[in-house]
Design a protein around this motif. Structure first.
Motif, short mmCIF file in Angstrom:
data_model
loop_
_atom_site.label_atom_id
_atom_site.label_comp_id
_atom_site.label_asym_id
_atom_site.label_seq_id
_atom_site.Cartn_x
_atom_site.Cartn_y
_atom_site.Cartn_z
N LYS A 1 -6.34 -78.41 -31.30
CA LYS A 1 -5.46 -77.41 -30.91
C LYS A 1 -5.46 -76.42 -32.25
N GLY A 2 -5.31 -77.06 -33.13
CA GLY A 2 -5.06 -76.24 -34.42
C GLY A 2 -6.25 -75.08 -34.83
N GLU A 3 -7.62 -75.72 -34.68
CA GLU A 3 -8.85 -74.85 -34.96
C GLU A 3 -8.57 -73.63 -33.84
N THR B 1 1.79 -76.23 -19.25
CA THR B 1 1.63 -75.42 -20.75
C THR B 1 0.04 -75.36 -21.05
N GLY B 2 -0.38 -76.66 -21.01
CA GLY B 2 -1.63 -76.77 -21.56
C GLY B 2 -2.53 -76.04 -20.79
N LEU C 1 -8.25 -56.21 -31.45
CA LEU C 1 -7.36 -54.86 -31.71
C LEU C 1 -7.97 -54.02 -32.49
N THR C 2 -8.84 -54.35 -33.38
CA THR C 2 -9.44 -53.51 -34.62
C THR C 2 -10.93 -53.36 -34.66
N PHE C 3 -11.75 -54.18 -33.91
CA PHE C 3 -13.25 -54.00 -33.88
C PHE C 3 -13.87 -53.90 -32.69
N CYS D 1 -8.41 -68.33 -32.18
CA CYS D 1 -7.82 -67.08 -31.32
C CYS D 1 -7.17 -66.01 -31.89
N ALA D 2 -6.37 -66.59 -33.05
CA ALA D 2 -5.71 -65.47 -33.85
C ALA D 2 -6.92 -64.50 -34.34
N PHE E 1 -22.24 -58.26 -35.55
CA PHE E 1 -21.94 -58.20 -34.29
C PHE E 1 -22.57 -59.41 -33.33
N LEU F 1 -8.37 -62.34 -31.43
CA LEU F 1 -7.22 -61.41 -31.10
C LEU F 1 -7.27 -60.13 -32.13
N TYR F 2 -7.14 -60.40 -33.33
CA TYR F 2 -7.16 -59.51 -34.47
C TYR F 2 -8.54 -58.55 -34.34
N ALA G 1 -6.22 -72.50 -32.34
CA ALA G 1 -5.19 -71.61 -32.58
C ALA G 1 -5.81 -70.38 -33.54
N LEU G 2 -6.36 -70.89 -34.61
CA LEU G 2 -6.94 -70.17 -35.75
C LEU G 2 -8.02 -69.26 -35.14
#
Lengths: 471, 369
Positions: free
Chosen positions: A442-444, A191-192, A457-459, A449-450, A418, A453-454, A446-447
């Motif tokens: 991991k937490g940082e 997984t890692g 999709l938008t920029f 990465c989110a 940019f 990803l956003y 994850a943030l």
């Protein structure tokens, strides 16, 4: 097929499915066969005829490798090595440099007022990634010649090493000893590792689609202004800065996608970048920028040419020649030659001043040299991007002129948004390397990465080919 | 390093559940914020909100490239070429032809006469080479080919034309597949994840044209909205017809006649002064400008038609306006095309052809110019 395409996603998804269902430990034959087929499809999607070229060079190198390994005498080994080098460099030279040489001769003849009508310009399409896969293939035969490597037992295995689609087009330039052993090493899906691969891919897509592609729109639109008459220095400097961020994001983005994809498929490729814009010296810059090329050039060109051995000016001349050739490797144009020459000259001056190792120098010297290094690197990028040498020199002339004229920057200003991820990444790396900041958990991640990803999709910007695809 | 004689419990190996939740949560927060904030930022938030469903159209993203249209027409990949093969009239030329002959006028003409029309223009200023190769490759044999003579009779190709001709059918198919998938994906994506625009380079939506696969005509475009329009000036520069161009035009005419096609010339109006002004304006605005810089304003269509002995259908220019100094606005296009078709169907060979069609009448002849 570019990494930024649905065809690639489709091919990659198919191969990844193979990893799950055919080769969970990734050494299974059907899985390796699938990887080879996917790699050939990937390369064939550009210009199918050039697959023959790839097959030819790899066949020659595979054969030469075995002949060298079996030959008892040094003379015969040398002969086969020369054969392999001639095949690789011959093809590279023909496809990449023939027109450059012909055009140069034509210009020279015209300058001498001689008839240049008989000198043709060949209609050649550069085989994509030729500079990368020939270097990779050459390193294999040279390592066998040096006795550092045993030849690969089968041709398909060697072909997969050279053509593995994650690194085929723009590197990293992988050495045989870094990848070949991985084909036989069992590695279960973890997984890692998978998440790290995904993270790298998202980072790569973000850097390419959001940062590099949007910066490219601004740089392409306003680039000619940097060399326009009486343009204040702030404009060419800004454009050079934006281009430096663009090329970093473009190439680092590509590399991350390659590394991430390879991770997911069960392979580890070497890193190619390490925050190059925080380098305190030119020497350090080249250990942080396009690391695998720097390594290749050091081991197979610089050291055989004499390296830092020799007296007087010889080590400096070696440096200069090496960097000139490195410049020419990037492209068959005088602009790349000048770019390489500037770096060679800078490395030589740095060595002469004893500034190539700055760790023991006072803070003021280190800071001053850091600024000097980054300014020269920025100025050198101008030639990397310039359409011709004349435009590059006009740029440089403006850079040295009147600095004020900020009103010209207004339309370019949004580009800094940019460029900011590149600055943040380098800032973070600077702090991390000094132990002032921890590596992201991991937490940082994850943030981050989110958010990336956003943004993807938008920029995203207009899809451009990767800059290094042309090399 | 942990000592093995320590009494403390070994740390529990953390999984990835918390990180996955954090990722999903952060992404959802961003997506929700974007979704609910975007209407507040202006009417542009709805990505191509006013655009129709593409349906049976070829979508050309003119900021990026024209390959979708070029590949489709040149290699006959979609349904377009099936329809072009059935056409009695082919409209040839550059993007001015696309903008001048829009779907409403063409459909009205087809209804009236029973003829089929197909707009086979290559919009990036390609001329006779791409047009003729497309005709040959797809074996088109229309009764009439209406050519907008501006920049048409030349052996040059645009970069898109060159690339299209070189790439081959397989790659063209792949590129079209990529384009269409990407377009469909983005149309759906931006309903959930709106794009935000700022400045003149990073825009909310790309400039697009929709060309119908049925008749090749412009169905929708989104870059004329809000633009200043320019009047056409009736007086054009002195006519000049280079010998080379005439020679090429003759060859083209002969080649068409060998296929049973009659050449008809037209001259879609625009004017240089407003064109130059528009170019300056678009440069300063950072807006896209389609036409190359070397367009010449010479009105030589009359001379060319006389030399070639072909009809020239040249409707009056009064009151026409362009949206960028080069392409007719929707209303002007209707005026121009209606005027054109009224004169076109009055041409003797066209009248004869219409009479051959069952159940249709050519209508009253329009006054001669």
């Amino acid at each position: 097929m570019s990494f930024i395409s649905f065809s690639f996603l489709f091919l990659f998804a198919l191969t990844l499915a193979g990893r799950f269902f055919l080769g969970p430990t990734k050494v299974e034959k059907p899985y390796l066969t699938l990887l080879l087929i996917a790699s050939l499809v990937f390369y064939g999607s550009f210009i199918p005829q050039y697959l023959l070229l790839l097959l030819f060079t790899t066949a020659v190198d595979y054969w030469a490798g075995w002949r060298m390994f079996k030959s008892p005498s040094l003379g015969r080994k040398k002969f086969y090595l020369c054969l392999s080098l001639a095949a690789n460099l011959g093809l590279l030279g023909f496809f990449k440099y023939t027109n450059f040489a012909l055009d140069t001769v034509r210009q020279l003849l015209r300058a001498l007022r001689l008839d240049a009508a008989g000198i043709p310009h060949l209609d050649l399409a550069l085989p994509i990634g030729i500079s990368f896969f020939t270097f990779q293939s050459m390193s294999y035969t040279i390592d066998i010649y040096r006795g550092q490597l045993k030849p690969v037992p089968s041709y398909p295995r060697f072909l997969l090493f050279v053509s593995f689609f994650t690194h085929l087009i723009s590197g990293p330039i992988v050495r045989a000893k870094e990848l070949l052993y991985q084909f036989d090493r069992k590695r279960r899906l973890r997984t890692g590792v998978c998440l790290q691969g995904l993270y790298l891919m998202v980072l790569g897509f973000f850097l390419k689609m959001v940062v590099a592609d949007n910066l490219a729109a601004y740089v392409n639109r306003y680039w000619t202004r940097g060399g326009a008459a009486e343009m204040p220095a702030v404009v060419p400097w800004t454009l050079a800065f934006l281009f430096s961020c663009q090329i970093f994001a473009d190439f680092f983005g590509y590399t991350n996608i390659a590394l991430g994809a390879a991770y997911l498929l069960g392979f580890k490729l070497p890193a190619n970048f390490q925050s190059p814009y925080i380098a305190g010296s030119f020497r350090e810059f080249w250990t942080r920028w396009h690391i695998t090329l720097s390594r290749w050039i050091r081991d197979y060109l610089y050291i055989p040419l004499g390296g830092n051995r020799g007296r007087g000016l010889k080590p400096y001349a070696t440096l200069l020649v090496t960097m000139l050739l490195a410049g020419l490797w990037h492209g068959a144009a005088f602009t790349f030659l000048i770019w390489g020459g500037l770096h060679g000259l800078a490395l030589a001056v740095e060595r002469a001043l004893g500034l190539n190792r700055t760790q023991d120098k006072p803070l003021a010297v280190r800071a001053g040299w850091f600024v000097a290094v980054q300014l020269v690197v920025l100025a050198a990028w101008v030639f990397f991007r310039a359409q011709d040498a004349a435009q590059g020199f006009r740029f440089l002339a403006n850079m040295a002129g009147n600095p004020f004229g900020f009103r010209y920057l207004a339309p370019i200003a949004p580009a800094f948004l940019f460029a900011s991820p590149v600055l943040l990444m380098h800032g973070r790396a600077f702090l991390s390397e000094r132990g002032w900041l921890k590596a992201p958990g991991k937490g940082e991640k994850a943030l981050i990465c989110a958010a990336m990803l956003y943004c993807i999709l938008t920029f995203y910007g207009k899809n451009n080919a990767f800059i290094y695809f042309q090399f | 390093m942990r000592s093995f004689i320590s009494n403390s419990r070994p740390p529990r190996r953390r999984g990835y559940g918390a990180a996955a939740c954090l990722f999903a949560g952060a992404f959802l927060v961003l997506a929700a914020a974007g979704f609910f904030l975007s209407p507040a930022l202006g009417p542009d938030h709805a990505w191509l909100g006013g655009a129709p469903e593409p349906g049976d159209c070829v979508v050309d993203e003119i900021d990026s490239d024209h390959f979708d249209v070029y590949d489709d027409l040149y290699y006959g990949l979609g349904r377009s070429m099936d329809n072009a093969r059935k056409a009695d009239v082919l409209l040839l030329g550059n993007s001015r032809t696309l903008f001048a002959f829009r779907e409403d006028s063409v459909k009205a003409f087809c209804r009236q006469t029973g003829l089929r029309v197909f707009n086979l223009c290559f919009p990036a200023n390609d001329g006779m080479v791409m047009a003729y190769e497309a005709i040959l490759r797809n074996d088109l044999r229309p009764a009439f080919a209406v050519v907008n003579e501006n920049q048409f009779f030349t052996l040059g190709r645009s970069p898109y034309g060159t690339d299209t001709a070189q790439e081959g059918r397989a790659r063209a198919r792949m590129r079209v597949w990529e384009h269409r998938l990407s377009w469909e994906a983005r149309r759906r994506l931006h309903r959930l994840f709106p794009r935000f625009g700022f400045g003149d380079i990073y825009r909310v939506e790309p400039n697009v044209t929709y060309q119908s696969a049925e008749d090749g005509c412009l169905v929708y475009e989104n870059f004329s909205a809000g633009r200043e329009t320019y009047g056409i000036q009736g007086e054009k520069g002195a006519s000049d017809l280079p010998e080379d161009e005439l020679r090429l035009a003759r060859k083209f005419k002969e080649a068409l006649e060998e296929r049973g096609t009659r050449l008809v010339l037209t001259d879609i109006p625009y004017d240089m002064e407003s064109y130059v002004r528009a170019r300056k304006l678009s440069n300063s605005l950072g807006a896209l400008f389609l036409a190359p810089e070397n367009l010449k304003p010479f009105h030589k269509a009359v001379k060319l038609a006389r030399e070639l002995k072909v009809p020239l259908v040249d409707p009056p220019l009064e009151g026409l306006r362009t949206l960028d100094g080069s392409h007719l606005t929707g209303e002007s296009a209707r005026k121009f095309a209606d005027g054109f078709f009224a004169r076109f169907k009055a041409l003797e060979p066209v009248r004869e052809w219409i009479l051959k069609k069952p159940g249709k009448k050519p209508g009253r002849a329009a006054p001669e110019d």
